[in-house]
Design an enzyme around this catalytic site. Structure first.
Site, PDB file in Angstrom:
ATOM      1  N   TYR A 193       0.791  -1.283  -0.140  1.00 22.72           N
ATOM      2  CA  TYR A 193       0.082  -0.182   0.159  1.00 22.72           C
ATOM      3  C   TYR A 193       0.724   1.405  -0.135  1.00 22.72           C
ATOM      4  O   TYR A 193       0.582   2.344  -0.819  1.00 22.72           O
ATOM      5  CB  TYR A 193      -0.954  -0.045   1.133  1.00 22.72           C
ATOM      6  CG  TYR A 193      -1.886   1.222   1.255  1.00 22.72           C
ATOM      7  CD1 TYR A 193      -3.005   1.214   0.408  1.00 22.72           C
ATOM      8  CD2 TYR A 193      -1.574   2.320   2.279  1.00 22.72           C
ATOM      9  CE1 TYR A 193      -4.018   2.103   0.608  1.00 22.72           C
ATOM     10  CE2 TYR A 193      -2.519   3.238   2.174  1.00 22.72           C
ATOM     11  CZ  TYR A 193      -3.568   3.465   1.443  1.00 22.72           C
ATOM     12  OH  TYR A 193      -4.351   4.342   1.440  1.00 22.72           O
ATOM     13  N   LYS A 197       1.165   4.260  -2.847  1.00 20.84           N
ATOM     14  CA  LYS A 197       0.888   5.600  -2.795  1.00 20.84           C
ATOM     15  C   LYS A 197       2.122   6.504  -2.935  1.00 20.84           C
ATOM     16  O   LYS A 197       2.011   7.658  -3.170  1.00 20.84           O
ATOM     17  CB  LYS A 197       0.360   5.788  -1.234  1.00 20.84           C
ATOM     18  CG  LYS A 197      -1.014   5.184  -1.025  1.00 20.84           C
ATOM     19  CD  LYS A 197      -2.100   5.836  -2.045  1.00 20.84           C
ATOM     20  CE  LYS A 197      -3.544   5.428  -1.699  1.00 20.84           C
ATOM     21  NZ  LYS A 197      -4.280   6.084  -2.504  1.00 20.84           N
ATOM     22  N   VAL A 230      -8.905   7.753   8.599  1.00 22.03           N
ATOM     23  CA  VAL A 230     -10.211   8.080   8.400  1.00 22.03           C
ATOM     24  C   VAL A 230     -11.186   6.803   8.756  1.00 22.03           C
ATOM     25  O   VAL A 230     -10.691   5.402   8.266  1.00 22.03           O
ATOM     26  CB  VAL A 230     -10.585   8.580   7.059  1.00 22.03           C
ATOM     27  CG1 VAL A 230     -12.186   8.754   7.109  1.00 22.03           C
ATOM     28  CG2 VAL A 230      -9.954   9.864   6.820  1.00 22.03           C
TER      29      VAL A 230
END
Length: 276
Positions: A193, A197, A230
């Site tokens: 991941y 990114k 989040v």
């Protein structure tokens, strides 16, 4: 052809993407498209917003499928003659305890997060109208993953002259190295991941540079950002921000006023430019 301004948010039937659409419906002076791979889920999300008195439109988009991206491109070209705001939010992440082999995680994660996002940009950036805004949703994990790379890789990823082809080569090499089981020896961190990114953040820097070189007078602003940690299906219930809070920085960048000359080509979190 409609002269109404238009905004598109990828991967927006839930989570941060959905919150970005909600905020744009309230603040953007035009049509806002919620997109999803699954039309059923997409329409359901649009209905949810309708119940809140908000009007979003739906268009199918699977960023892993070039035909799907091109169908959206052709639709936007035909109906609106282009695009005013693009938020590349679609992305995936394996759970921390997922037992899928790392090489498979690397291939699948990069296919969507980097290569899929890049394909959307390749097809849709030429459609972005003067004073348009492009936001690539990255992650602070890209910074920590960069810190976990060898000095040589860090230098390449921080370079102000790296080309898109060179970046694609590096992202492909990461996937190949994981398959050979040599990624750590080759200087890569142990996070698919994170590397995906890094790709999104560096791609944004390259794209902004290209816009400066080829379309300086169009005043298009393009940035990468981290929404923060989040509470979503992806990050889990312990995260510190609500989806609406996570949407704040992407929405801020999507709605930069027409007289703004920056930020551009930057990486932001909490509406603040971070050092890459």
């Amino acid at each position: 052809m409609s002269s109404v301004p238009v905004a598109v948010v990828t991967g927006s039937n839930k989570g941060i993407g959905f919150a970005i659409v909600r905020a744009l419906c309230k603040q953007f002076p035009g049509d806002v498209y919620l997109t999803a791979r699954d039309p059923g889920r997409g329409q359901e999300a649009v209905s949810k917003l309708q119940e809140e008195g908000l009007r979003a439109l739906f268009h199918q988009l699977d960023i892993d499928d070039l035909q799907s991206i091109r169908a959206l491109r052709d639709f936007l070209k035909e109906k609106y003659g282009g695009l005013n705001v693009l938020v590349n939010n679609a992305g995936i992440a394996f759970k921390v305890h997922d037992t899928t082999p790392f090489a498979v995680q690397a291939e699948v994660t990069l296919k969507t997060n980097f290569f899929g996002t890049r394909n959307v940009c390749t097809e849709l950036l030429p459609l972005v109208k003067p004073y348009g805004r492009v936001v690539n949703v990255s992650s602070m994990v890209s910074s920590s993953a960069l810190g976990g790379c060898s000095q040589e890789l860090q230098q390449k990823f921080r370079s102000n002259t790296i080309t898109e082809d060179e970046l694609v080569e590096l992202m492909t090499k990461f996937v190949d190295d994981t398959k050979k089981g040599v990624h750590e020896k080759e200087g890569w961190p142990n996070t698919a991941y994170g590397v995906s990114k890094i790709g999104v953040t560096v791609l944004s820097r390259i794209q902004a540079r290209m816009l400066n070189e080829k379309r300086k007078d169009d005043h298009v602003l393009l940035n990468a950002c981290c929404p923060g940690w989040v509470r979503t299906d992806m990050a889990g219930p312990k995260a510190t921000k609500s989806p609406d809070e996570g949407a704040e920085t992407p929405v801020y960048l999507a709605l930069l006023p027409s007289d703004a000359d920056g930020p551009h080509g930057q990486f932001l979190s909490n509406k603040t430019v971070r050092t890459w």
